[in-house]
Design a protein around this motif. Structure first.
Motif, PDB file in Angstrom:
ATOM      1  N   GLN A 184       0.856  -1.190   0.000  1.00 27.64           N
ATOM      2  CA  GLN A 184       0.000   0.000   0.000  1.00 27.64           C
ATOM      3  C   GLN A 184       0.888   1.234   0.000  1.00 27.64           C
ATOM      4  OE1 GLN A 184      -2.936  -0.743   3.304  1.00 27.64           O
ATOM      5  NE2 GLN A 184      -4.373   0.014   1.773  1.00 27.64           N
ATOM      6  N   THR A 192      -3.405   3.786  -2.159  1.00 30.27           N
ATOM      7  CA  THR A 192      -3.797   2.647  -2.982  1.00 30.27           C
ATOM      8  C   THR A 192      -4.320   1.514  -2.103  1.00 30.27           C
ATOM      9  OG1 THR A 192      -1.628   1.576  -2.861  1.00 30.27           O
ATOM     10  CG2 THR A 192      -1.957   3.179  -4.637  1.00 30.27           C
ATOM     11  N   VAL A 195      -1.543  -4.066  -3.227  1.00 28.20           N
ATOM     12  CA  VAL A 195      -1.288  -4.610  -4.569  1.00 28.20           C
ATOM     13  C   VAL A 195      -0.059  -5.509  -4.567  1.00 28.20           C
ATOM     14  CG1 VAL A 195      -2.381  -2.725  -5.855  1.00 28.20           C
ATOM     15  CG2 VAL A 195       0.024  -2.531  -5.221  1.00 28.20           C
ATOM     16  N   TRP A 360       1.299   0.544 -16.985  1.00 30.75           N
ATOM     17  CA  TRP A 360       0.532   0.387 -15.755  1.00 30.75           C
ATOM     18  C   TRP A 360      -0.284   1.654 -15.526  1.00 30.75           C
ATOM     19  CZ3 TRP A 360       4.560  -1.722 -11.626  1.00 30.75           C
ATOM     20  CH2 TRP A 360       4.993  -2.991 -12.039  1.00 30.75           C
ATOM     21  N   ASP A 364      -6.004   2.004 -11.504  1.00 37.98           N
ATOM     22  CA  ASP A 364      -6.515   0.674 -11.153  1.00 37.98           C
ATOM     23  C   ASP A 364      -6.190   0.290  -9.718  1.00 37.98           C
ATOM     24  OD1 ASP A 364      -7.357   0.468 -13.786  1.00 37.98           O
ATOM     25  OD2 ASP A 364      -5.537  -0.574 -14.436  1.00 37.98           O
ATOM     26  N   TRP A 365      -5.255   1.009  -9.099  1.00 28.59           N
ATOM     27  CA  TRP A 365      -4.825   0.685  -7.729  1.00 28.59           C
ATOM     28  C   TRP A 365      -5.449   1.604  -6.686  1.00 28.59           C
ATOM     29  CZ3 TRP A 365       1.269   0.170  -8.107  1.00 28.59           C
ATOM     30  CH2 TRP A 365       1.587  -0.756  -9.127  1.00 28.59           C
TER      31      TRP A 365
END
Length: 370
Positions: A184, A192, A195, A360, A364-365
């Motif tokens: 994180q 975020t 991940v 990337w 999305d995070w």
């Protein structure tokens, strides 16, 4: 402008480069000026807000003067180009593509005119030399000499000093550069969700996403400059990491020469000067303090420092900000040719398309609503 989530009572100095740009643009546009002066407004802005600004300027009722090295953006909003070269300002009507065509014609004409005049001068000097001593032809020789004295000599068209970039490659690292488990990102609070990711050797990764979601935070976490809020980051072995930060210190009083020399004291004065010259910098730039150089000149000096050492990983945070068209093209070529791993933050897809292996999207995070 997507600023409500940052906390409207936050100190502006704590914001990311893109968020600060948005605050300045918001302030400017609320003033409702009769003329806008915009100095590289797309620097640090994410793709979505470059598009927003593009639409705004296309529909803007009043005049604006815009400085930009983002040719796609420039081409979509302007109808007049003022080109500065060798301290001469020239006006061209039309968009950037039309300017390019007209400029190339003008440059070719100037080069031909110079060559013709040089040939004429050579013929006249040869005639004068051969005939000034003979009584019968001395009058003609003197006449040619007077014509030559009165001739307005054209300057040889000067070529723009284009930079040459190249990154030295280090030893082969382990298969994985970094591995993240439940990572994180953030400072006091997470930016975020947890991940997992891996960066493999020789991958070239572009990181995109709107401003303020943690792209720079991700780079600093990978580098070990920031601790993650939670999770684990495992680094590989035999890493030689080169880092290009988004901004230089605004109080950097070192000259460009000393900036390189202090990092590489074994280099001679001539070697440092030659390295900076290859990056498109003149003697005036080399002896100036970093804080007084333009954004593009400062970036070239910092890139020059990176190029003096061997790396197998390059971590680059918006390296194209402030760079002119030629420097961007050359940097793109140099990164394409680099055989190691690259982790790049950029809002310019046209810069990295064609040579990155992965893209990337940090949206999305994020834990925020985008």
């Amino acid at each position: 402008m997507g600023l409500t989530d940052i906390g409207l009572d936050r100190d502006v100095t704590e914001l990311s480069g893109g968020q600060r740009t948005k605050v300045l643009l918001t302030k400017l546009l609320l003033e409702k000026p009769t003329i806008l002066l915009l100095d590289e407004p797309t620097n640090y802005l994410d793709v979505e807000h470059i598009q927003w600004l593009q639409n705004y300027l296309q529909n803007y009722e009043n005049a604006f003067i815009l400085i930009s090295h983002d040719m796609e953006f420039l081409n979509s909003v302007v109808n007049v180009i003022y080109h500065i070269e060798q301290a001469v300002l020239t006006r061209y009507t039309g968009d950037y593509h039309q300017f390019q065509a007209a400029y190339e014609v003008k440059k070719a004409q100037a080069a031909k005119a110079y060559e013709r005049q040089q040939q004429e001068i050579e013929r006249m000097e040869d005639f004068i030399q051969r005939n000034k001593a003979r009584v019968a032809t001395r009058g003609m020789a003197n006449s040619r000499a007077k014509r030559l004295e009165k001739m307005e000599i054209l300057e040889k068209p000067k070529e723009y000093i284009k930079p040459t970039f190249g990154f030295k490659e280090g030893r082969t690292p382990s298969r994985f550069i970094v591995e993240a488990f439940g990572l994180q990102l953030g400072y006091d609070e997470p930016l975020t969700r947890p991940v997992d990711f891996q960066i493999e050797r020789n991958k070239k990764i572009a990181i995109r996403g709107v401003n303020g979601l943690g792209k720079t935070t991700l780079l600093k976490t990978i580098l070990g400059l920031l601790k993650p809020v939670s999770g684990e980051l495992v680094k590989g072995e035999f890493l030689q990491v080169g880092y290009f930060a988004q901004e230089d210190s605004p109080s950097n009083s070192e000259t460009a020469l000393d900036y390189i020399w202090n990092e590489y004291p074994a280099m001679t004065n001539a070697e440092v000067r030659a390295a900076l010259a290859r990056c498109g910098l003149t003697n005036e730039h080399i002896t100036s303090q970093m804080r007084v150089l333009s954004g593009g000149e400062n970036a070239k000096v910092r890139l020059c420092k990176l190029m003096q050492n061997k790396y197998n990983v390059l971590v680059l945070d918006e390296p194209t900000n402030h760079l002119d068209v030629y420097a961007k093209e050359e940097l793109s070529r140099a990164l394409r040719d680099f055989k190691g791993t690259i982790v790049l933050v950029s809002h310019e897809p046209e810069f990295y398309q064609g040579w990155v292996t992965d893209i990337w999207n940090i949206e999305d995070w994020t834990t925020k609503i985008v």
